[in-house]
Write a protein that holds these residues in place. Structure first.
Motif, PDB file in Angstrom:
ATOM      1  N   GLU A   6       0.834  -1.205   0.000  1.00 46.65           N
ATOM      2  CA  GLU A   6       0.000   0.000   0.000  1.00 46.65           C
ATOM      3  C   GLU A   6       0.869   1.255   0.000  1.00 46.65           C
ATOM      4  OE1 GLU A   6      -3.252   0.301  -0.437  1.00 46.65           O
ATOM      5  OE2 GLU A   6      -3.247  -1.863  -0.749  1.00 46.65           O
ATOM      6  N   ALA A  10       0.979   4.076  -2.982  1.00 48.45           N
ATOM      7  CA  ALA A  10       0.816   5.511  -2.697  1.00 48.45           C
ATOM      8  C   ALA A  10       1.994   6.290  -3.265  1.00 48.45           C
ATOM      9  CB  ALA A  10       0.702   5.729  -1.187  1.00 48.45           C
ATOM     10  N   ALA A  24      -4.613  10.312  -4.272  1.00 47.54           N
ATOM     11  CA  ALA A  24      -5.720   9.838  -3.445  1.00 47.54           C
ATOM     12  C   ALA A  24      -6.961   9.572  -4.295  1.00 47.54           C
ATOM     13  CB  ALA A  24      -6.027  10.874  -2.360  1.00 47.54           C
ATOM     14  N   LEU A  27      -6.484   6.329  -6.208  1.00 37.51           N
ATOM     15  CA  LEU A  27      -6.547   5.130  -5.361  1.00 37.51           C
ATOM     16  C   LEU A  27      -7.870   5.004  -4.614  1.00 37.51           C
ATOM     17  CD1 LEU A  27      -2.927   5.284  -3.859  1.00 37.51           C
ATOM     18  CD2 LEU A  27      -3.761   3.767  -5.678  1.00 37.51           C
ATOM     19  N   LYS A  29      -8.834   6.860  -2.020  1.00 32.56           N
ATOM     20  CA  LYS A  29      -8.568   6.984  -0.592  1.00 32.56           C
ATOM     21  C   LYS A  29      -8.520   8.461  -0.208  1.00 32.56           C
ATOM     22  CE  LYS A  29      -5.822   2.715  -0.401  1.00 32.56           C
ATOM     23  NZ  LYS A  29      -6.811   1.955   0.378  1.00 32.56           N
ATOM     24  N   ALA A  30      -8.524   8.728   1.065  1.00 31.40           N
ATOM     25  CA  ALA A  30      -8.395  10.103   1.555  1.00 31.40           C
ATOM     26  C   ALA A  30      -6.964  10.572   1.355  1.00 31.40           C
ATOM     27  CB  ALA A  30      -8.777  10.173   3.032  1.00 31.40           C
ATOM     28  N   VAL A  33      -4.522   9.672   4.021  1.00 34.34           N
ATOM     29  CA  VAL A  33      -4.063   8.277   4.020  1.00 34.34           C
ATOM     30  C   VAL A  33      -2.870   8.115   3.094  1.00 34.34           C
ATOM     31  CG1 VAL A  33      -4.689   5.895   3.399  1.00 34.34           C
ATOM     32  CG2 VAL A  33      -6.332   7.355   4.607  1.00 34.34           C
ATOM     33  N   VAL A  34      -2.944   8.727   1.921  1.00 37.57           N
ATOM     34  CA  VAL A  34      -1.843   8.649   0.954  1.00 37.57           C
ATOM     35  C   VAL A  34      -0.607   9.365   1.501  1.00 37.57           C
ATOM     36  CG1 VAL A  34      -1.078   9.336  -1.356  1.00 37.57           C
ATOM     37  CG2 VAL A  34      -3.387   8.424  -1.016  1.00 37.57           C
TER      38      VAL A  34
END
Length: 293
Positions: A6, A10, A24, A27, A29-30, A33-34
């Motif tokens: 992961e 990223a 983000a 992917l 995602k937030a 998170v990245v």
């Protein structure tokens, strides 16, 4: 070092899109998170991968170098997942095709190229053997499919599909006594040593044996080399020696007792006792579609 896939995703996404926010979105995602994944990767590597001093993060020299390796790791992981998915669906991880020396097909490479495009994850093993070895390998399950000379009698546990015939040439080295004659009869062939393709287990029918004096080899390349050196004459599929004849290192002999080129019937065979999987069935179909004379 405990970095994860992961984190690598990223890192690669941020480098390819030019920002953590764009990565983000790619992917799903937030952004936090990245950003955290990339920061943790930098901590694990003890390196700065991005220069964050400008409006957009820019790869550092170390980041540029590691980006190439990260992409390669993710590509391998994708291949691993594809292979696992195909095996989960029942696709065999490996197939063995045994090819009898006298049944070598000119179109085999084309067939295998088509097969590789359909099943890139399947390992293919090709065994080239002499007469008499094929049935043993099929019955033991060591090989799944075979190209072999036409069986002289039926075997209840071997399924056979006739493919047609291949041309067979009688050849000798350019310095061999028979090369001067070119047109030969049975007595001429009997008086000179013959290089005979043979199997490892001594179960050969020796259909092509003519001479009283022979040398045996289980490999077609050895037969060609021995013949080129004038040690004897031999009988081989035309497509395996055609280039040597054209180059002048072998001479095609013309048997006076035959009006036509010699032919060798070729069969595709497999065992009824060992089921073919999806890849094996596909390769079997491709080989059945080969058209010989």
């Amino acid at each position: 070092m405990q970095f994860s896939l992961e984190q690598l995703r990223a890192f690669v996404s941020a480098a390819e899109t030019g920002s953590f926010s764009a990565a983000a979105r790619r992917l799903g995602k937030a952004q936090s998170v990245v950003s955290t994944a990339v920061s943790n990767l930098e901590t694990d590597f003890h390196l700065m991968l991005f220069d964050r001093s400008g409006k957009k993060p820019r790869l550092t020299p170390a980041g540029e170098a590691l980006l190439i390796k990260a992409r390669r790791i993710l590509a391998h992981c994708g291949e691993l997942q594809v292979a696992a998915d195909s095996f989960q669906q029942g696709i065999e991880p490996k197939l063995t095709l045994v090819v009898e020396s006298m049944a070598m097909l000119p179109a085999l490479s084309d067939v295998l190229q088509q097969f590789e495009a359909r099943f890139p994850e399947v390992e293919v093993e090709i065994l080239t053997v002499g007469t008499g070895d094929v049935l043993k390998l099929l019955k033991e399950g060591r090989a799944q499919l075979a190209l072999m000379v036409q069986l002289s009698f039926l075997h209840p546990d071997i399924i056979v599909h006739g493919l047609g015939q291949v041309d067979v040439w009688c050849v000798a080295g350019c310095e061999h006594p028979l090369a001067v004659q070119r047109h030969v009869d049975w007595d001429d062939l009997r008086q000179h040593r013959q290089i005979l393709l043979t199997g490892r287990y001594g179960q050969d029918s020796e259909v092509w044996r003519v001479s009283d004096s022979i040398w045996r080899t289980e490999h077609i390349l050895s037969a060609i080399e021995l013949t080129q050196r004038g040690i004897g004459w031999t009988v081989l599929p035309a497509d395996t020696v055609k280039d040597k004849v054209q180059a002048g290192t072998l001479i095609q002999l013309q048997p006076q007792f035959e009006a036509q080129v010699w032919k060798q019937p070729v069969d595709l065979a497999w065992s009824s006792q060992h089921a073919l999987g999806p890849a094996g069935r596909d390769l079997c179909t491709l080989l059945k579609n080969v058209r010989l004379s």
